[in-house]
Scaffold this active site. Structure first.
Site, mmCIF file in Angstrom:
data_model
loop_
_atom_site.group_PDB
_atom_site.id
_atom_site.type_symbol
_atom_site.label_atom_id
_atom_site.label_comp_id
_atom_site.label_asym_id
_atom_site.label_seq_id
_atom_site.Cartn_x
_atom_site.Cartn_y
_atom_site.Cartn_z
ATOM 1 N N GLU A 36 37.652 38.960 28.851
ATOM 2 C CA GLU A 36 36.261 38.489 28.831
ATOM 3 C C GLU A 36 35.966 37.626 27.630
ATOM 4 O O GLU A 36 35.287 36.612 27.731
ATOM 5 C CB GLU A 36 35.286 39.679 28.797
ATOM 6 C CG GLU A 36 35.063 40.351 30.114
ATOM 7 C CD GLU A 36 36.227 41.209 30.514
ATOM 8 O OE1 GLU A 36 37.101 41.419 29.659
ATOM 9 O OE2 GLU A 36 36.273 41.662 31.658
ATOM 10 N N HIS A 94 30.323 52.107 33.371
ATOM 11 C CA HIS A 94 30.052 51.104 34.391
ATOM 12 C C HIS A 94 28.593 51.110 34.806
ATOM 13 O O HIS A 94 28.245 50.596 35.849
ATOM 14 C CB HIS A 94 30.946 51.343 35.611
ATOM 15 C CG HIS A 94 32.386 51.052 35.335
ATOM 16 N ND1 HIS A 94 33.165 51.901 34.580
ATOM 17 C CD2 HIS A 94 33.164 50.006 35.665
ATOM 18 C CE1 HIS A 94 34.380 51.387 34.483
ATOM 19 N NE2 HIS A 94 34.403 50.236 35.134
#
Lengths: 403, 389
Positions: free
Chosen positions: A139, A208
Site C-alpha cells: 500500500e 478489518h
C-alpha cells in the site's frame, strides 16, 4: 472556517427559515445575508425528480404515514435504471475513464480479478492493463506511486482493498498527498482519488472494521466524502475524479448491495454539500454512510411517536457543509450526531466542536453525539452489534433531547 | 548560463575583458575524452566504458557550476549561523559531482526527485540562486513562495519533483512519475534519488518490485555518503552494496566524486531504463558538512577522514586539475571565476534579503486548488464564494 460562518450567523433573517423555503431553488436570494457569508451551492431544481431537496418537498407530508426506512424511493423518475451501489460506483468510474484518458485505477486485484467488491469489474478488459493496474500488496508504495503519477498529469484512482490497509500508506497520504500542493507553492496538483470500503461489517474482526475518517480528518489539503446511496456514490465518484484536489471517498462494506434507481443522464454530486434526507422540525440528526440507514429506521419509530426529525446525510466529512447544517440547527435548535466513528476524536467530535463554536446561540440543548464505542471491534456478533449505534439508541437519544 | 557566456567568448573576439575568461581559453566544443578515475562495478549488467566523451565547454561549465554550488552551500551555512535560515538545512557540498554529472546526461524532460538535500539539484535543474536563497529565508519570491523551506524545492517546468522531508517516501513517488512517463509514452526517465540511510526503507523495495514488474523507466540513485545522519553504513545495513540490493534489478556502482563517471553512468542508465526497466545506481560520494546544520559532523567520524577525502577526492579539485591539464584555462582565470561566483552568490543573497516575507493571506492559499475548499463542484451547480476573515 468558523469565521466565515460567523458571517452567516449574523444574518438574523435566516432564523425564520421554514422548511418550505429550505427546499427552494436558489439559496442566493435569501434575505439578510452579510457579505462575509458563504453562499452555498444551489440544490437541484425541482424538475429533476431524483434531487434530494425536491424529494423532501414531495415527501414532507407523506413521511408520517410511509415507511421511512432505507433508501429514498425515487417516486417519479420513470426513466433511469436500477442498480446496486457497487455497480453505480463502477458506472461512475467507467464513465470518467471513458471521458478522460488520464484516469487510471490502481489497487490490489482491481484488474483481472475484477475488484474484491466488484467495483472495477470489467474495466481491465475494456481499458487494458496500463489503465487498470493490479498492484502487488504494498500500500505504501502504490499509494506513493499514485501520488507521484498525479504530480505529472495522470488522475489515478487508488483503491485500498479495505480502508484499514491504507494505514500503511498514511505517510504518503498525509505528507505527500495532502501537502505537496502547498509546499510546492502551488506548482503541483494532486488530483488523486483514494477510495475503499471501510466501516464495521458482519463479523469481519477488529483489523478489518476500521473507520479511518477520524485519522485522516486533520490532514490539510485533502477532501473527504462518504457515499451512502447508489445515487450519491456515482455522483461523488465522478466529482472526486474530476476534482483537482486529493479526495478520499469512504465507502461502506455493508452498503454495496443497496439497490436504487438512478438517472440515465450524466450527473455529478457536489463534493462539499450535505444531503437533506428528511426535513423536519424538532431535531436535526446528522449522520453519514451506514448510520444513515439506522437513523432512518429510528426515524420511522420516532415519527410514530410523534416526533419530526430532520435527517441530514453530511456526505462531506472534510470540509463540513456548515451551511446546510447551520440552517438546520437554526430551525430545530437541537442536534444529534449519529456516526460509526469511534467516540474519541471521531468525525462526530469535530462536528460537535464546529456546531458549538458556530451555532451556540441557536442550541436549546447540548449537542449529543452517538458514536461507536472506543473498543476494537469484536468478532462475536452480539458484541459487534453493541459497538455500533443501533436504532433503539437513536430513538432514546432523540427522546432525551426533545424533552 | 555559463554555457552561453562561454560560446560568446569562444567566437575568438578579443576584447578587454573584466570577466574571468581570456583569449587563451580553448574555443567551443572541442571534444575531449576523459577516463574515469575508477572502473564501474556492475551487477547483472555490463558496465559502460571508462572513456567519457566530453568537450571543453562542458568541462569548464562543470567547473563553474560546481563551484557555484559549493559557494552556495557555504553561504547557506553562514546564513544559517546568522539565523536567517531556520529549521533544517541539509547541505550538499562534497556531493556536487552527482548533481552535475546527472544533469549533463539527461534532458529537462527526464524527471528528478530527491530527498531533502536538494539545493544543488534544484540549481542544476535550472533554478536561480535568488529563488534558492529567498526560499531558504522564507521570502515570498522563493521557489515555493516561502511555504516549503529548505526541504521542499520544486521546479515543475524542469521536471524537478523535489524536495521531500520523509526519508524514502520520494522513491514510490518517483516510480509513480516513471509510470506516468510510460503511460504518456514520453520516452523519458525518472531518477529517484535517496541516501544510504533511506536504502533500508521497505517502500523502496516495494516500489522497485512494481517498477520491475511493470517495466517502468525508473532509475534509483543511491547517493551513498556512508553516513545515515550519525549512523555509519556498516552499522545500518547488513549489505552495504546498495547497487546489488535490487536483487533481480541490475545495478551499477559509480565513483560519485567523479562528475564524468556520474555522467557516463546516468547516460547508460537512461538507455537501459528506456529499454529494460529499472536500474539502480550507487554513487559513492561524501558530504563534508554534517547531516544538517545542527549536526557538527565530527562525532561519528574523524576530522582526518573528512580532510582526507577533501584532499584526495574533492570533485571540484578533480575538474580543476583536468581543466589545467587540458590547458583550458590558467590558475588565475579559475581564481577569477571563483571570485566572480562569490560575488554572484553574495548579490543573490543581498537581493533575497530584501525580498519581503509572504503576505498573511498566503497562509490559506494553495491548501486546496480553487480556494478554501468551500467552493462548489459539479457540472450543474452554482458557484460558491468564500470570503476569508
Amino acid at each position: 472556517m468558523s469565521a466565515i460562518i460567523h458571517g452567516a450567523g449574523a444574518a438574523t433573517a435566516l432564523s425564520t427559515f421554514n422548511s418550505k423555503k429550505l427546499v427552494a431553488r436558489s439559496r442566493t436570494n435569501l434575505p439578510g445575508r452579510s457579505k462575509r457569508c458563504i453562499v452555498a451551492a444551489g440544490s437541484d431544481d425541482g424538475s429533476k425528480s431524483f434531487g434530494s431537496s425536491s424529494l423532501s418537498l414531495r415527501h414532507s407530508h407523506k413521511l408520517i404515514a410511509n415507511n421511512a426506512v432505507a433508501t429514498k424511493a425515487d417516486t417519479s423518475a420513470t426513466t433511469g435504471h436500477e442498480l446496486l451501489l457497487f455497480e453505480a460506483l463502477q458506472e461512475g468510474l467507467e464513465e470518467e475513464m471513458d471521458r478522460d484518458p488520464h484516469v487510471c485505477v490502481m489497487g490490489e486485484d482491481v484488474g483481472h480479478y475484477g475488484g474484491s467488491y466488484k467495483v472495477t469489474k470489467g474495466l481491465a478488459d475494456k481499458f487494458g492493463d496500463l489503465r487498470v493496474l493490479d498492484t502487488p500488496i504494498c500500500e505504501n508504495a502504490f499509494t506513493g506511486m499514485g501520488i507521484g503519477a498525479a504530480m505529472t498529469d495522470l488522475r489515478p484512482v487508488i483503491e485500498g482493498m479495505n480502508m484499514g490497509f491504507l494505514l500503511l500508506a498514511f505517510n504518503q497520504i498525509s505528507n505527500n498527498c495532502g501537502m505537496l500542493h502547498y509546499t510546492s507553492g502551488g506548482q503541483f496538483t494532486i488530483p488523486v482519488v483514494i477510495r475503499g470500503p471501510g466501516g464495521v461489517g458482519r463479523q469481519l474482526g477488529a483489523e478489518h472494521s476500521q473507520r479511518l475518517e477520524s485519522y485522516f480528518q486533520s490532514i490539510p489539503g485533502i477532501q473527504m466524502v462518504a457515499c451512502s446511496t447508489p445515487y450519491n456514490a456515482k455522483g461523488l465518484m465522478k466529482a472526486a475524479i474530476r476534482s483537482e484536489n486529493p479526495v478520499i471517498l469512504f465507502e461502506h462494506v455493508l452498503l454495496y448491495n443497496l439497490k436504487e434507481k438512478i438517472p440515465d443522464e450524466e450527473y455529478i454530486c457536489n463534493l462539499e454539500e450535505a444531503e437533506m434526507v428528511r426535513p423536519g422540525e424538532h431535531i436535526t440528526i446528522l449522520t453519514y454512510s451506514r448510520m444513515r440507514y439506522h437513523v432512518m429506521q429510528a426515524a420511522k419509530t420516532l415519527v410514530n411517536k410523534g416526533y419530526d426529525p430532520e435527517v441530514i446525510d453530511i456526505r462531506s466529512l472534510k470540509p463540513f457543509d456548515l451551511y446546510t447544517i447551520g440552517n438546520s440547527v437554526k430551525k430545530t435548535h437541537r442536534v444529534l450526531i449519529v456516526e460509526e466513528c469511534m467516540r474519541t476524536g471521531g468525525i462526530g467530535a469535530s462536528l460537535t466542536a464546529a456546531i458549538n463554536e458556530n451555532f451556540h446561540d441557536y442550541l436549546d440543548a447540548p449537542v449529543m453525539c452517538l458514536s461507536s464505542q472506543d473498543v476494537p471491534t469484536p468478532y462475536a456478533g452480539t458484541l459487534e452489534e453493541w459497538t455500533v449505534v443501533q436504532p433503539a439508541q437513536i430513538v432514546t437519544a432523540v427522546e432525551q433531547l426533545c424533552q | 548560463m555559463a554555457l552561453s557566456r562561454l560560446s560568446s567568448r569562444s567566437k575568438g573576439i578579443s576584447r578587454p575583458l573584466s570577466a574571468a575568461f581570456s583569449r587563451s581559453i580553448s574555443t567551443d566544443t572541442t571534444p575531449i575524452t576523459i577516463e574515469t578515475s575508477l572502473p564501474f562495478t556492475a551487477h547483472l549488467c555490463d558496465p559502460p566504458s571508462r572513456s567519457v566523451e566530453s568537450s571543453t565547454q562542458e568541462l569548464l561549465s562543470f567547473f563553474r557550476t560546481m563551484a557555484l554550488m559549493r559557494r552556495m552551500e557555504i553561504a547557506a551555512d553562514s546564513l544559517y549561523k546568522a539565523k536567517l535560515i531556520r529549521g533544517f538545512c541539509h547541505l550538499y557540498d562534497g556531493q556536487e559531482a552527482v548533481a552535475i554529472g546527472m544533469e549533463a546526461a539527461i534532458t529537462k524532460k527526464d524527471a528528478i526527485i530527491t530527498a531533502y538535500r536538494d539545493h544543488c539539484i534544484f540549481l542544476g535543474r535550472g533554478g536561480s540562486l535568488y529563488e534558492v536563497f529567498a526560499e531558504l529565508m522564507g521570502r515570498q519570491d522563493g521557489c515555493s513562495k516561502g511555504k516549503g523551506g529548505s526541504m521542499h524545492f520544486y521546479k515543475k517546468d524542469s521536471s524537478f519533483y523535489g524536495g521531500h522531508g520523509i526519508v524514502g517516501a520520494q522513491v514510490p513517488l518517483g516510480c509513480g512519475i516513471a509510470f506516468a512517463q510510460k503511460y504518456s509514452k514520453e520516452e523519458a526517465v525518472t531518477f529517484a534519488m535517496y541516501g544510504d540511510g533511506a536504502a533500508n526503507q521497505g517502500q523502496l523495495f516495494e516500489a522497485l518490485n512494481i517498477s520491475a514488474l511493470w517495466d517502468l523507466p525508473s532509475i534509483l540513485v543511491c547517493e551513498n555518503n556512508h553516513y545515515g545522519m550519525g549512523t555509519a553504513e556498516w552499522r545500518a545495513a547488513k549489505s552495504p552494496s546498495y547497487y546489488k540490493r535490487g536483487d533481480y534489478v541490475p545495478g551499477l556502482k559509480v565513483d560519485g566524486m567523479d562528475a564524468f563517471a556520474v555522467k557516463q553512468a546516468c547516460k547508460f542508465a537512461k538507455e537501459h531504463a528506456l529499454k529494460n526497466g529499472p536500474i539502480i545506481l550507487e554513487m559513492d560520494t561524501y558530504r563534508y558538512h554534517g547531516h544538517s546544520m545542527s549536526d557538527p559532523g565530527s562525532t561519528y567520524r574523524t576530522r582526518d577522514e573528512i580532510s582526507g577525502v577533501r584532499q584526495e577526492r574533492d570533485p571540484i579539485e578533480r575538474i580543476k586539475k583536468l581543466v589545467l591539464s587540458h590547458d583550458l584555462a590558467t590558475e588565475k582565470e579559475l581564481k577569477d571565476m571563483e571570485k566572480e561566483i562569490r560575488k554572484e552568490v553574495d548579490d543573490a543573497i543581498a537581493k533575497a534579503k530584501d525580498c519581503p516575507m509572504p503576505e498573511p493571506s498566503e497562509l490559506f492559499t494553495n491548501v486546496y486548488v480553487k480556494g478554501f475548499g468551500t467552493e462548489s463542484f459539479g457540472a450543474d451547480r452554482k458557484e460558491v464564494k468564500a470570503a476569508l476573515p
